[in-house]
Design a protein around this motif. Structure first.
Motif, PDB file in Angstrom:
ATOM      1  N   SER A  82       0.810  -1.213   0.000  1.00  0.00           N
ATOM      2  CA  SER A  82       0.000   0.000   0.000  1.00  0.00           C
ATOM      3  C   SER A  82       0.846   1.267   0.000  1.00  0.00           C
ATOM      4  CB  SER A  82      -0.939  -0.002   1.206  1.00  0.00           C
ATOM      5  OG  SER A  82      -0.201  -0.103   2.415  1.00  0.00           O
ATOM      6  N   GLN A  83       2.104   1.165   0.478  1.00  0.00           N
ATOM      7  CA  GLN A  83       2.951   2.353   0.522  1.00  0.00           C
ATOM      8  C   GLN A  83       4.328   2.142  -0.111  1.00  0.00           C
ATOM      9  OE1 GLN A  83       3.327   4.029   4.453  1.00  0.00           O
ATOM     10  NE2 GLN A  83       1.139   3.923   4.888  1.00  0.00           N
ATOM     11  N   ALA A  84       4.776   0.894  -0.283  1.00  0.00           N
ATOM     12  CA  ALA A  84       6.138   0.632  -0.738  1.00  0.00           C
ATOM     13  C   ALA A  84       6.166  -0.581  -1.656  1.00  0.00           C
ATOM     14  CB  ALA A  84       7.056   0.395   0.469  1.00  0.00           C
ATOM     15  N   SER A  85       7.191  -0.620  -2.515  1.00  0.00           N
ATOM     16  CA  SER A  85       7.485  -1.805  -3.311  1.00  0.00           C
ATOM     17  C   SER A  85       8.485  -2.633  -2.509  1.00  0.00           C
ATOM     18  CB  SER A  85       8.077  -1.413  -4.666  1.00  0.00           C
ATOM     19  OG  SER A  85       8.463  -2.570  -5.391  1.00  0.00           O
ATOM     20  N   ILE A  86       8.051  -3.813  -2.053  1.00  0.00           N
ATOM     21  CA  ILE A  86       8.782  -4.555  -1.024  1.00  0.00           C
ATOM     22  C   ILE A  86       9.461  -5.785  -1.626  1.00  0.00           C
ATOM     23  CG2 ILE A  86       8.550  -5.815   1.160  1.00  0.00           C
ATOM     24  CD1 ILE A  86       6.066  -4.004   1.699  1.00  0.00           C
ATOM     25  N   TRP A  87      10.770  -5.881  -1.397  1.00  0.00           N
ATOM     26  CA  TRP A  87      11.528  -7.087  -1.763  1.00  0.00           C
ATOM     27  C   TRP A  87      11.457  -8.082  -0.622  1.00  0.00           C
ATOM     28  CZ3 TRP A  87      15.379  -9.599   0.820  1.00  0.00           C
ATOM     29  CH2 TRP A  87      15.989 -10.668   0.130  1.00  0.00           C
ATOM     30  N   TYR A  88      11.226  -9.369  -0.963  1.00  0.00           N
ATOM     31  CA  TYR A  88      11.220 -10.407   0.052  1.00  0.00           C
ATOM     32  C   TYR A  88      11.719 -11.709  -0.537  1.00  0.00           C
ATOM     33  CZ  TYR A  88       6.989 -12.517  -1.966  1.00  0.00           C
ATOM     34  OH  TYR A  88       6.094 -13.136  -2.801  1.00  0.00           O
ATOM     35  N   GLU A  89      12.015 -12.668   0.346  1.00  0.00           N
ATOM     36  CA  GLU A  89      12.483 -13.986  -0.065  1.00  0.00           C
ATOM     37  C   GLU A  89      12.018 -15.008   0.961  1.00  0.00           C
ATOM     38  OE1 GLU A  89      16.612 -15.569  -1.968  1.00  0.00           O
ATOM     39  OE2 GLU A  89      16.781 -14.510  -0.057  1.00  0.00           O
ATOM     40  N   GLN A  90      11.669 -16.213   0.507  1.00  0.00           N
ATOM     41  CA  GLN A  90      11.202 -17.268   1.405  1.00  0.00           C
ATOM     42  C   GLN A  90      12.053 -18.521   1.230  1.00  0.00           C
ATOM     43  OE1 GLN A  90       6.952 -17.162   0.215  1.00  0.00           O
ATOM     44  NE2 GLN A  90       6.518 -16.492   2.316  1.00  0.00           N
ATOM     45  N   VAL A  91      12.406 -19.140   2.362  1.00  0.00           N
ATOM     46  CA  VAL A  91      13.185 -20.380   2.354  1.00  0.00           C
ATOM     47  C   VAL A  91      12.610 -21.328   3.400  1.00  0.00           C
ATOM     48  CG1 VAL A  91      15.318 -19.285   1.559  1.00  0.00           C
ATOM     49  CG2 VAL A  91      14.862 -19.442   4.017  1.00  0.00           C
ATOM     50  N   GLY A  92      12.771 -22.632   3.167  1.00  0.00           N
ATOM     51  CA  GLY A  92      12.309 -23.629   4.115  1.00  0.00           C
ATOM     52  C   GLY A  92      10.844 -23.986   3.918  1.00  0.00           C
ATOM     53  N   GLN A  93      10.381 -24.904   4.753  1.00  0.00           N
ATOM     54  CA  GLN A  93       9.004 -25.381   4.690  1.00  0.00           C
ATOM     55  C   GLN A  93       8.445 -25.540   6.101  1.00  0.00           C
ATOM     56  OE1 GLN A  93       8.469 -28.877   2.258  1.00  0.00           O
ATOM     57  NE2 GLN A  93      10.069 -28.268   0.832  1.00  0.00           N
ATOM     58  N   GLY A  94       7.159 -25.244   6.238  1.00  0.00           N
ATOM     59  CA  GLY A  94       6.488 -25.408   7.526  1.00  0.00           C
ATOM     60  C   GLY A  94       5.791 -24.138   7.948  1.00  0.00           C
TER      61      GLY A  94
END
Length: 270
Positions: free
Chosen positions: A7-19
């Motif tokens: 809503s206010q920013a273009s956000i970089w993210y990353e996901q690793v692992g499971q659960g």
């Protein structure tokens, strides 16, 4: 590596692992990838970790005018959880500014929090900590900057306890980590936009309304967020659990006592 438009920013993210989900929230000058060195590998076989860059650092961008508030940072975090974790309640773990952001998330968006783990935190900025942050901000606004070993020597004393700094085997490793941080320019890039929010927030009244499970990790030799600040947060939040951890400083989660801290976090979020 994905971006999404919040809503206010273009956000970089990353996901690793499971659960089950853990979202890691960095402090001032901490990029999302920093959690990959000492934290997310420990959790990868049992949890899905989401790391991201707060506004003001790395690949996340925000064009709204500064100064930004803690509420603004918490809005970004809420947007991230809804986008990357399906809006389900998650475990959130933070340090320093990241802890203040999580506290605001617990105030404004409690439906997104399964459990909160707050390291090196406080309910407001006061005393020596206020003066220290204000001095750093004014120094940058006047055109100053800290580089190389001068910056390492300055910040190491704020992040690690005396026994870590005096450990002849550990110190070269910590020095290398900090030199890498200084060479990235992340601290200089993020200091004013992120530290200004840390300087000017006050959650003392609002924290009394929090009703989600909260664990406060106070480091007994923390200079930047003295343990009594964490103790105050734990008193203000109904039902919060306080963990006073001896022999640790503000940055002990990074290359010092991360093994012990990770084990404690795993017990809490599990």
């Amino acid at each position: 590596m994905p971006h999404f438009q919040g809503s206010q920013a273009s956000i970089w993210y990353e996901q690793v692992g499971q659960g089950p989900d853990i979202v890691w929230v960095g402090g001032g000058g901490t990029a999302g990838k920093d959690w990959h060195r000492f934290q997310t590998p420990h959790f990868a076989d049992r949890f899905r970790s989401t790391v991201f860059d707060n506004r003001g650092i790395g690949a996340t961008t925000c064009t709204l005018p500064m100064p930004w508030t803690i509420e603004d940072f918490a809005t970004d975090l809420a947007d991230l959880i809804r986008h990357a974790c399906g809006g389900r309640p998650v475990a959130v773990v933070g340090s320093s500014l990241g802890s203040a952001i999580i506290q605001q998330l617990c105030i404004d968006h409690p439906e997104l929090v399964r459990v909160a783990v707050l390291m090196g935190t406080g309910a407001w900025s006061t005393g020596w900590g206020w003066d220290y942050q204000e001095a750093e901000i004014e120094f940058r606004k006047a055109g100053g900057r800290l580089d190389g070993m001068m910056a390492v020597a300055h910040y190491a004393a704020m992040l690690y306890p005396a026994r870590a700094l005096g450990d002849r085997e550990l110190w070269p490793k910590l020095k290398a980590l900090m030199l890498e941080w200084m060479e990235s320019d992340a601290n200089e890039e993020s200091l004013v936009p992120q530290w200004d929010a840390s300087l000017r927030f006050d959650q003392r009244e609002a924290l009394k309304s929090v009703r989600v499970p909260v664990h406060v990790l106070a480091f007994e030799e923390d200079v930047e967020a003295p343990p009594q600040d964490g103790e105050e947060v734990a008193r203000l939040i109904p039902g919060a659990t306080l963990h006073n951890l001896p022999g640790m400083g503000h940055g002990s989660w990074y290359g010092h006592k991360h093994v012990e801290i990770n084990a404690l976090i795993e017990r809490i979020v599990g």
